[in-house]
Design an enzyme around this catalytic site. Structure first.
Site, PDB file in Angstrom:
ATOM      1  N   PHE A 111       0.819  -1.223   0.000  1.00  0.00           N
ATOM      2  CA  PHE A 111       0.000   0.000   0.000  1.00  0.00           C
ATOM      3  C   PHE A 111       0.848   1.266   0.000  1.00  0.00           C
ATOM      4  O   PHE A 111       0.302   2.375   0.054  1.00  0.00           O
ATOM      5  CB  PHE A 111      -0.947   0.002   1.205  1.00  0.00           C
ATOM      6  CG  PHE A 111      -0.258  -0.133   2.551  1.00  0.00           C
ATOM      7  CD1 PHE A 111       0.317   0.961   3.192  1.00  0.00           C
ATOM      8  CD2 PHE A 111      -0.183  -1.374   3.180  1.00  0.00           C
ATOM      9  CE1 PHE A 111       0.954   0.830   4.407  1.00  0.00           C
ATOM     10  CE2 PHE A 111       0.453  -1.514   4.410  1.00  0.00           C
ATOM     11  CZ  PHE A 111       1.020  -0.412   5.022  1.00  0.00           C
ATOM     12  N   ARG A 139      -0.504   8.590  21.151  1.00  0.00           N
ATOM     13  CA  ARG A 139      -0.820   7.356  20.419  1.00  0.00           C
ATOM     14  C   ARG A 139      -2.078   6.699  20.996  1.00  0.00           C
ATOM     15  O   ARG A 139      -2.905   6.164  20.255  1.00  0.00           O
ATOM     16  CB  ARG A 139       0.366   6.379  20.479  1.00  0.00           C
ATOM     17  CG  ARG A 139       1.559   6.783  19.652  1.00  0.00           C
ATOM     18  CD  ARG A 139       1.350   6.674  18.158  1.00  0.00           C
ATOM     19  NE  ARG A 139       1.156   5.311  17.684  1.00  0.00           N
ATOM     20  CZ  ARG A 139       1.219   4.946  16.407  1.00  0.00           C
ATOM     21  NH1 ARG A 139       1.468   5.855  15.468  1.00  0.00           N
ATOM     22  NH2 ARG A 139       1.029   3.710  16.048  1.00  0.00           N
ATOM     23  N   THR A 145      -4.327   1.560  14.359  1.00  0.00           N
ATOM     24  CA  THR A 145      -4.170   1.923  12.943  1.00  0.00           C
ATOM     25  C   THR A 145      -5.450   1.684  12.160  1.00  0.00           C
ATOM     26  O   THR A 145      -5.863   2.518  11.351  1.00  0.00           O
ATOM     27  CB  THR A 145      -3.010   1.118  12.330  1.00  0.00           C
ATOM     28  OG1 THR A 145      -1.830   1.341  13.102  1.00  0.00           O
ATOM     29  CG2 THR A 145      -2.761   1.522  10.891  1.00  0.00           C
ATOM     30  N   ARG A 156      -9.289   8.069  15.913  1.00  0.00           N
ATOM     31  CA  ARG A 156      -9.644   7.184  14.803  1.00  0.00           C
ATOM     32  C   ARG A 156     -10.923   6.403  15.097  1.00  0.00           C
ATOM     33  O   ARG A 156     -11.735   6.164  14.202  1.00  0.00           O
ATOM     34  CB  ARG A 156      -8.483   6.233  14.503  1.00  0.00           C
ATOM     35  CG  ARG A 156      -7.291   6.926  13.840  1.00  0.00           C
ATOM     36  CD  ARG A 156      -6.089   6.018  13.784  1.00  0.00           C
ATOM     37  NE  ARG A 156      -4.995   6.575  12.998  1.00  0.00           N
ATOM     38  CZ  ARG A 156      -3.758   6.102  12.995  1.00  0.00           C
ATOM     39  NH1 ARG A 156      -3.451   5.060  13.768  1.00  0.00           N
ATOM     40  NH2 ARG A 156      -2.822   6.653  12.252  1.00  0.00           N
ATOM     41  N   ASN A 166      -7.455   6.998   7.796  1.00  0.00           N
ATOM     42  CA  ASN A 166      -7.590   7.025   9.257  1.00  0.00           C
ATOM     43  C   ASN A 166      -7.244   8.380   9.870  1.00  0.00           C
ATOM     44  O   ASN A 166      -6.860   8.480  11.033  1.00  0.00           O
ATOM     45  CB  ASN A 166      -6.793   5.880   9.901  1.00  0.00           C
ATOM     46  CG  ASN A 166      -5.331   5.907   9.543  1.00  0.00           C
ATOM     47  OD1 ASN A 166      -4.848   6.867   8.926  1.00  0.00           O
ATOM     48  ND2 ASN A 166      -4.611   4.861   9.918  1.00  0.00           N
ATOM     49  N   HIS A 169      -1.889  11.073  11.406  1.00  0.00           N
ATOM     50  CA  HIS A 169      -0.620  10.400  11.652  1.00  0.00           C
ATOM     51  C   HIS A 169      -0.086  10.871  12.983  1.00  0.00           C
ATOM     52  O   HIS A 169      -0.204  12.050  13.323  1.00  0.00           O
ATOM     53  CB  HIS A 169       0.410  10.749  10.565  1.00  0.00           C
ATOM     54  CG  HIS A 169       1.814  10.441  11.000  1.00  0.00           C
ATOM     55  ND1 HIS A 169       2.363   9.193  10.883  1.00  0.00           N
ATOM     56  CD2 HIS A 169       2.757  11.208  11.614  1.00  0.00           C
ATOM     57  CE1 HIS A 169       3.591   9.209  11.388  1.00  0.00           C
ATOM     58  NE2 HIS A 169       3.860  10.421  11.840  1.00  0.00           N
TER      59      HIS A 169
HETATM   60  P1  IDP Z   1       0.091   4.145  12.283  1.00  0.00           P
HETATM   61  O1  IDP Z   1      -0.392   5.272  11.418  1.00  0.00           O
HETATM   62  O2  IDP Z   1      -0.969   3.685  13.246  1.00  0.00           O
HETATM   63  O3  IDP Z   1       1.404   4.445  12.960  1.00  0.00           O
HETATM   64  P2  IDP Z   1       1.571   2.489  10.416  1.00  0.00           P
HETATM   65  O4  IDP Z   1       1.753   1.014  10.509  1.00  0.00           O
HETATM   66  O5  IDP Z   1       2.749   3.347  10.714  1.00  0.00           O
HETATM   67  O6  IDP Z   1       0.325   2.885  11.327  1.00  0.00           O
HETATM   68  O7  IDP Z   1       1.054   2.806   8.935  1.00  0.00           O
HETATM   69  C1  IDP Z   1       1.068   4.109   8.434  1.00  0.00           C
HETATM   70  C2  IDP Z   1      -0.201   4.329   7.665  1.00  0.00           C
HETATM   71  O8  IDP Z   1      -0.222   3.441   6.541  1.00  0.00           O
HETATM   72  C3  IDP Z   1      -1.485   4.019   8.414  1.00  0.00           C
HETATM   73  O9  IDP Z   1      -1.901   5.069   9.262  1.00  0.00           O
HETATM   74  C4  IDP Z   1      -2.462   3.766   7.288  1.00  0.00           C
HETATM   75  O10 IDP Z   1      -2.947   5.001   6.761  1.00  0.00           O
HETATM   76  C5  IDP Z   1      -1.569   3.083   6.268  1.00  0.00           C
HETATM   77  N1  IDP Z   1      -1.694   1.626   6.379  1.00  0.00           N
HETATM   78  C6  IDP Z   1      -1.156   0.833   7.322  1.00  0.00           C
HETATM   79  N2  IDP Z   1      -1.489  -0.449   7.118  1.00  0.00           N
HETATM   80  C7  IDP Z   1      -2.262  -0.456   6.017  1.00  0.00           C
HETATM   81  C8  IDP Z   1      -2.919  -1.506   5.280  1.00  0.00           C
HETATM   82  O11 IDP Z   1      -2.842  -2.689   5.625  1.00  0.00           O
HETATM   83  N3  IDP Z   1      -3.611  -1.122   4.180  1.00  0.00           N
HETATM   84  C9  IDP Z   1      -3.715   0.171   3.759  1.00  0.00           C
HETATM   85  N4  IDP Z   1      -3.110   1.187   4.426  1.00  0.00           N
HETATM   86  C10 IDP Z   1      -2.398   0.874   5.534  1.00  0.00           C
HETATM   87 MG    MG Z   2       3.280   4.753  12.132  1.00  0.00          MG
END
Ligand code: IDP
Ligand code: MG
Length: 204
Positions: A111, A139, A145, A156, A166, A169
């Protein structure tokens, strides 16, 4: 040296999108961040970091739908109400290179391309918040997430339904917060060294 948005954006692109940088830019790197943590010290670029406070980088990714829903104000209110201090804020058209650097740890994910395109597809509101335990606390306030797994009451959990939309960040560690602050605010535009007068009523 920390990587700054201006280093990643091409000249014209940076000038157009990076908007209101000061004439003389300064760079926040790991040494500066460390300097800011000493008791009673104020390192350059630390935006008022104190010994017991952490800085936390937040970008509220507001596409046109998000702006219409007013989530920027909602998100700011939540951190304000918690007692965190807003140290910097800017609306930013994120250049692709900055988005790719910001999410470099996810570059192998399927993604990744969509995520980068999404961040670059509309205005991003970038903020630095400061407070004791700010990273962990924020957090928790942001939630999981996947918004369908985020607890009600979290940002979220209350404002989103799709992992790819979501809303917000947030830095996942003090180290990534400093890296992200250097990337997004290395030039210090929008950073203010201040403490609210209400601080003694919020913090011991
Ligand atoms: P976080 O934002 O909760 O720290 P991360 O794993 O750092 O999560 O991922 C960054 C961003 O990537 C997420 O906020 C989301 O927008 C996107 N993301 C994460 N996992 C997926 C997925 O499995 N499918 C689509 N987008 C994803
Ligand atoms: Mg992250």
């Amino acid at each position: 040296m920390g990587i700054m948005a201006r280093d990643l954006a091409s000249g014209d692109d940076a000038g157009r999108r990076g908007s209101t940088r000061r004439g003389s830019t300064r760079e926040l790197d790991a040494r500066d961040a460390g300097r800011g943590r000493g008791a009673g010290t104020r390192g350059r670029g630390d935006a008022g970091l104190t010994e017991s406070a952490e800085r936390f980088f937040v970008s509220s990714r507001c596409r046109p739908d998000g702006v219409q829903r007013g989530v920027v104000g909602e998100i700011i209110s939540r951190f304000e109400n918690k007692g965190m201090v807003l140290k910097a804020l800017k609306t930013y058209a994120c250049p692709k290179a900055v988005a790719e650097e910001h999410y470099r740890d996810l570059s192998s994910k399927p993604f990744f391309g969509d995520l980068v395109d999404y961040i670059c597809s509309g205005p991003v509101v970038a903020m630095i918040w400061e407070g004791p335990g700010a990273v962990k606390s924020a957090r928790l306030m942001i939630g999981a997430t996947n918004p369908l797994e985020s607890a009600p009451g979290t940002i979220r959990g209350d404002l989103a339904v799709e992992v790819g939309r979501n809303v917000i960040h947030g830095s996942d560690s003090v180290e990534s917060a400093e890296r992200e602050i250097a990337l997004w605010f290395g030039d210090e535009v929008g950073c203010v060294d201040w403490q609210p007068t209400i601080t003694p009523w919020v913090r011991e």
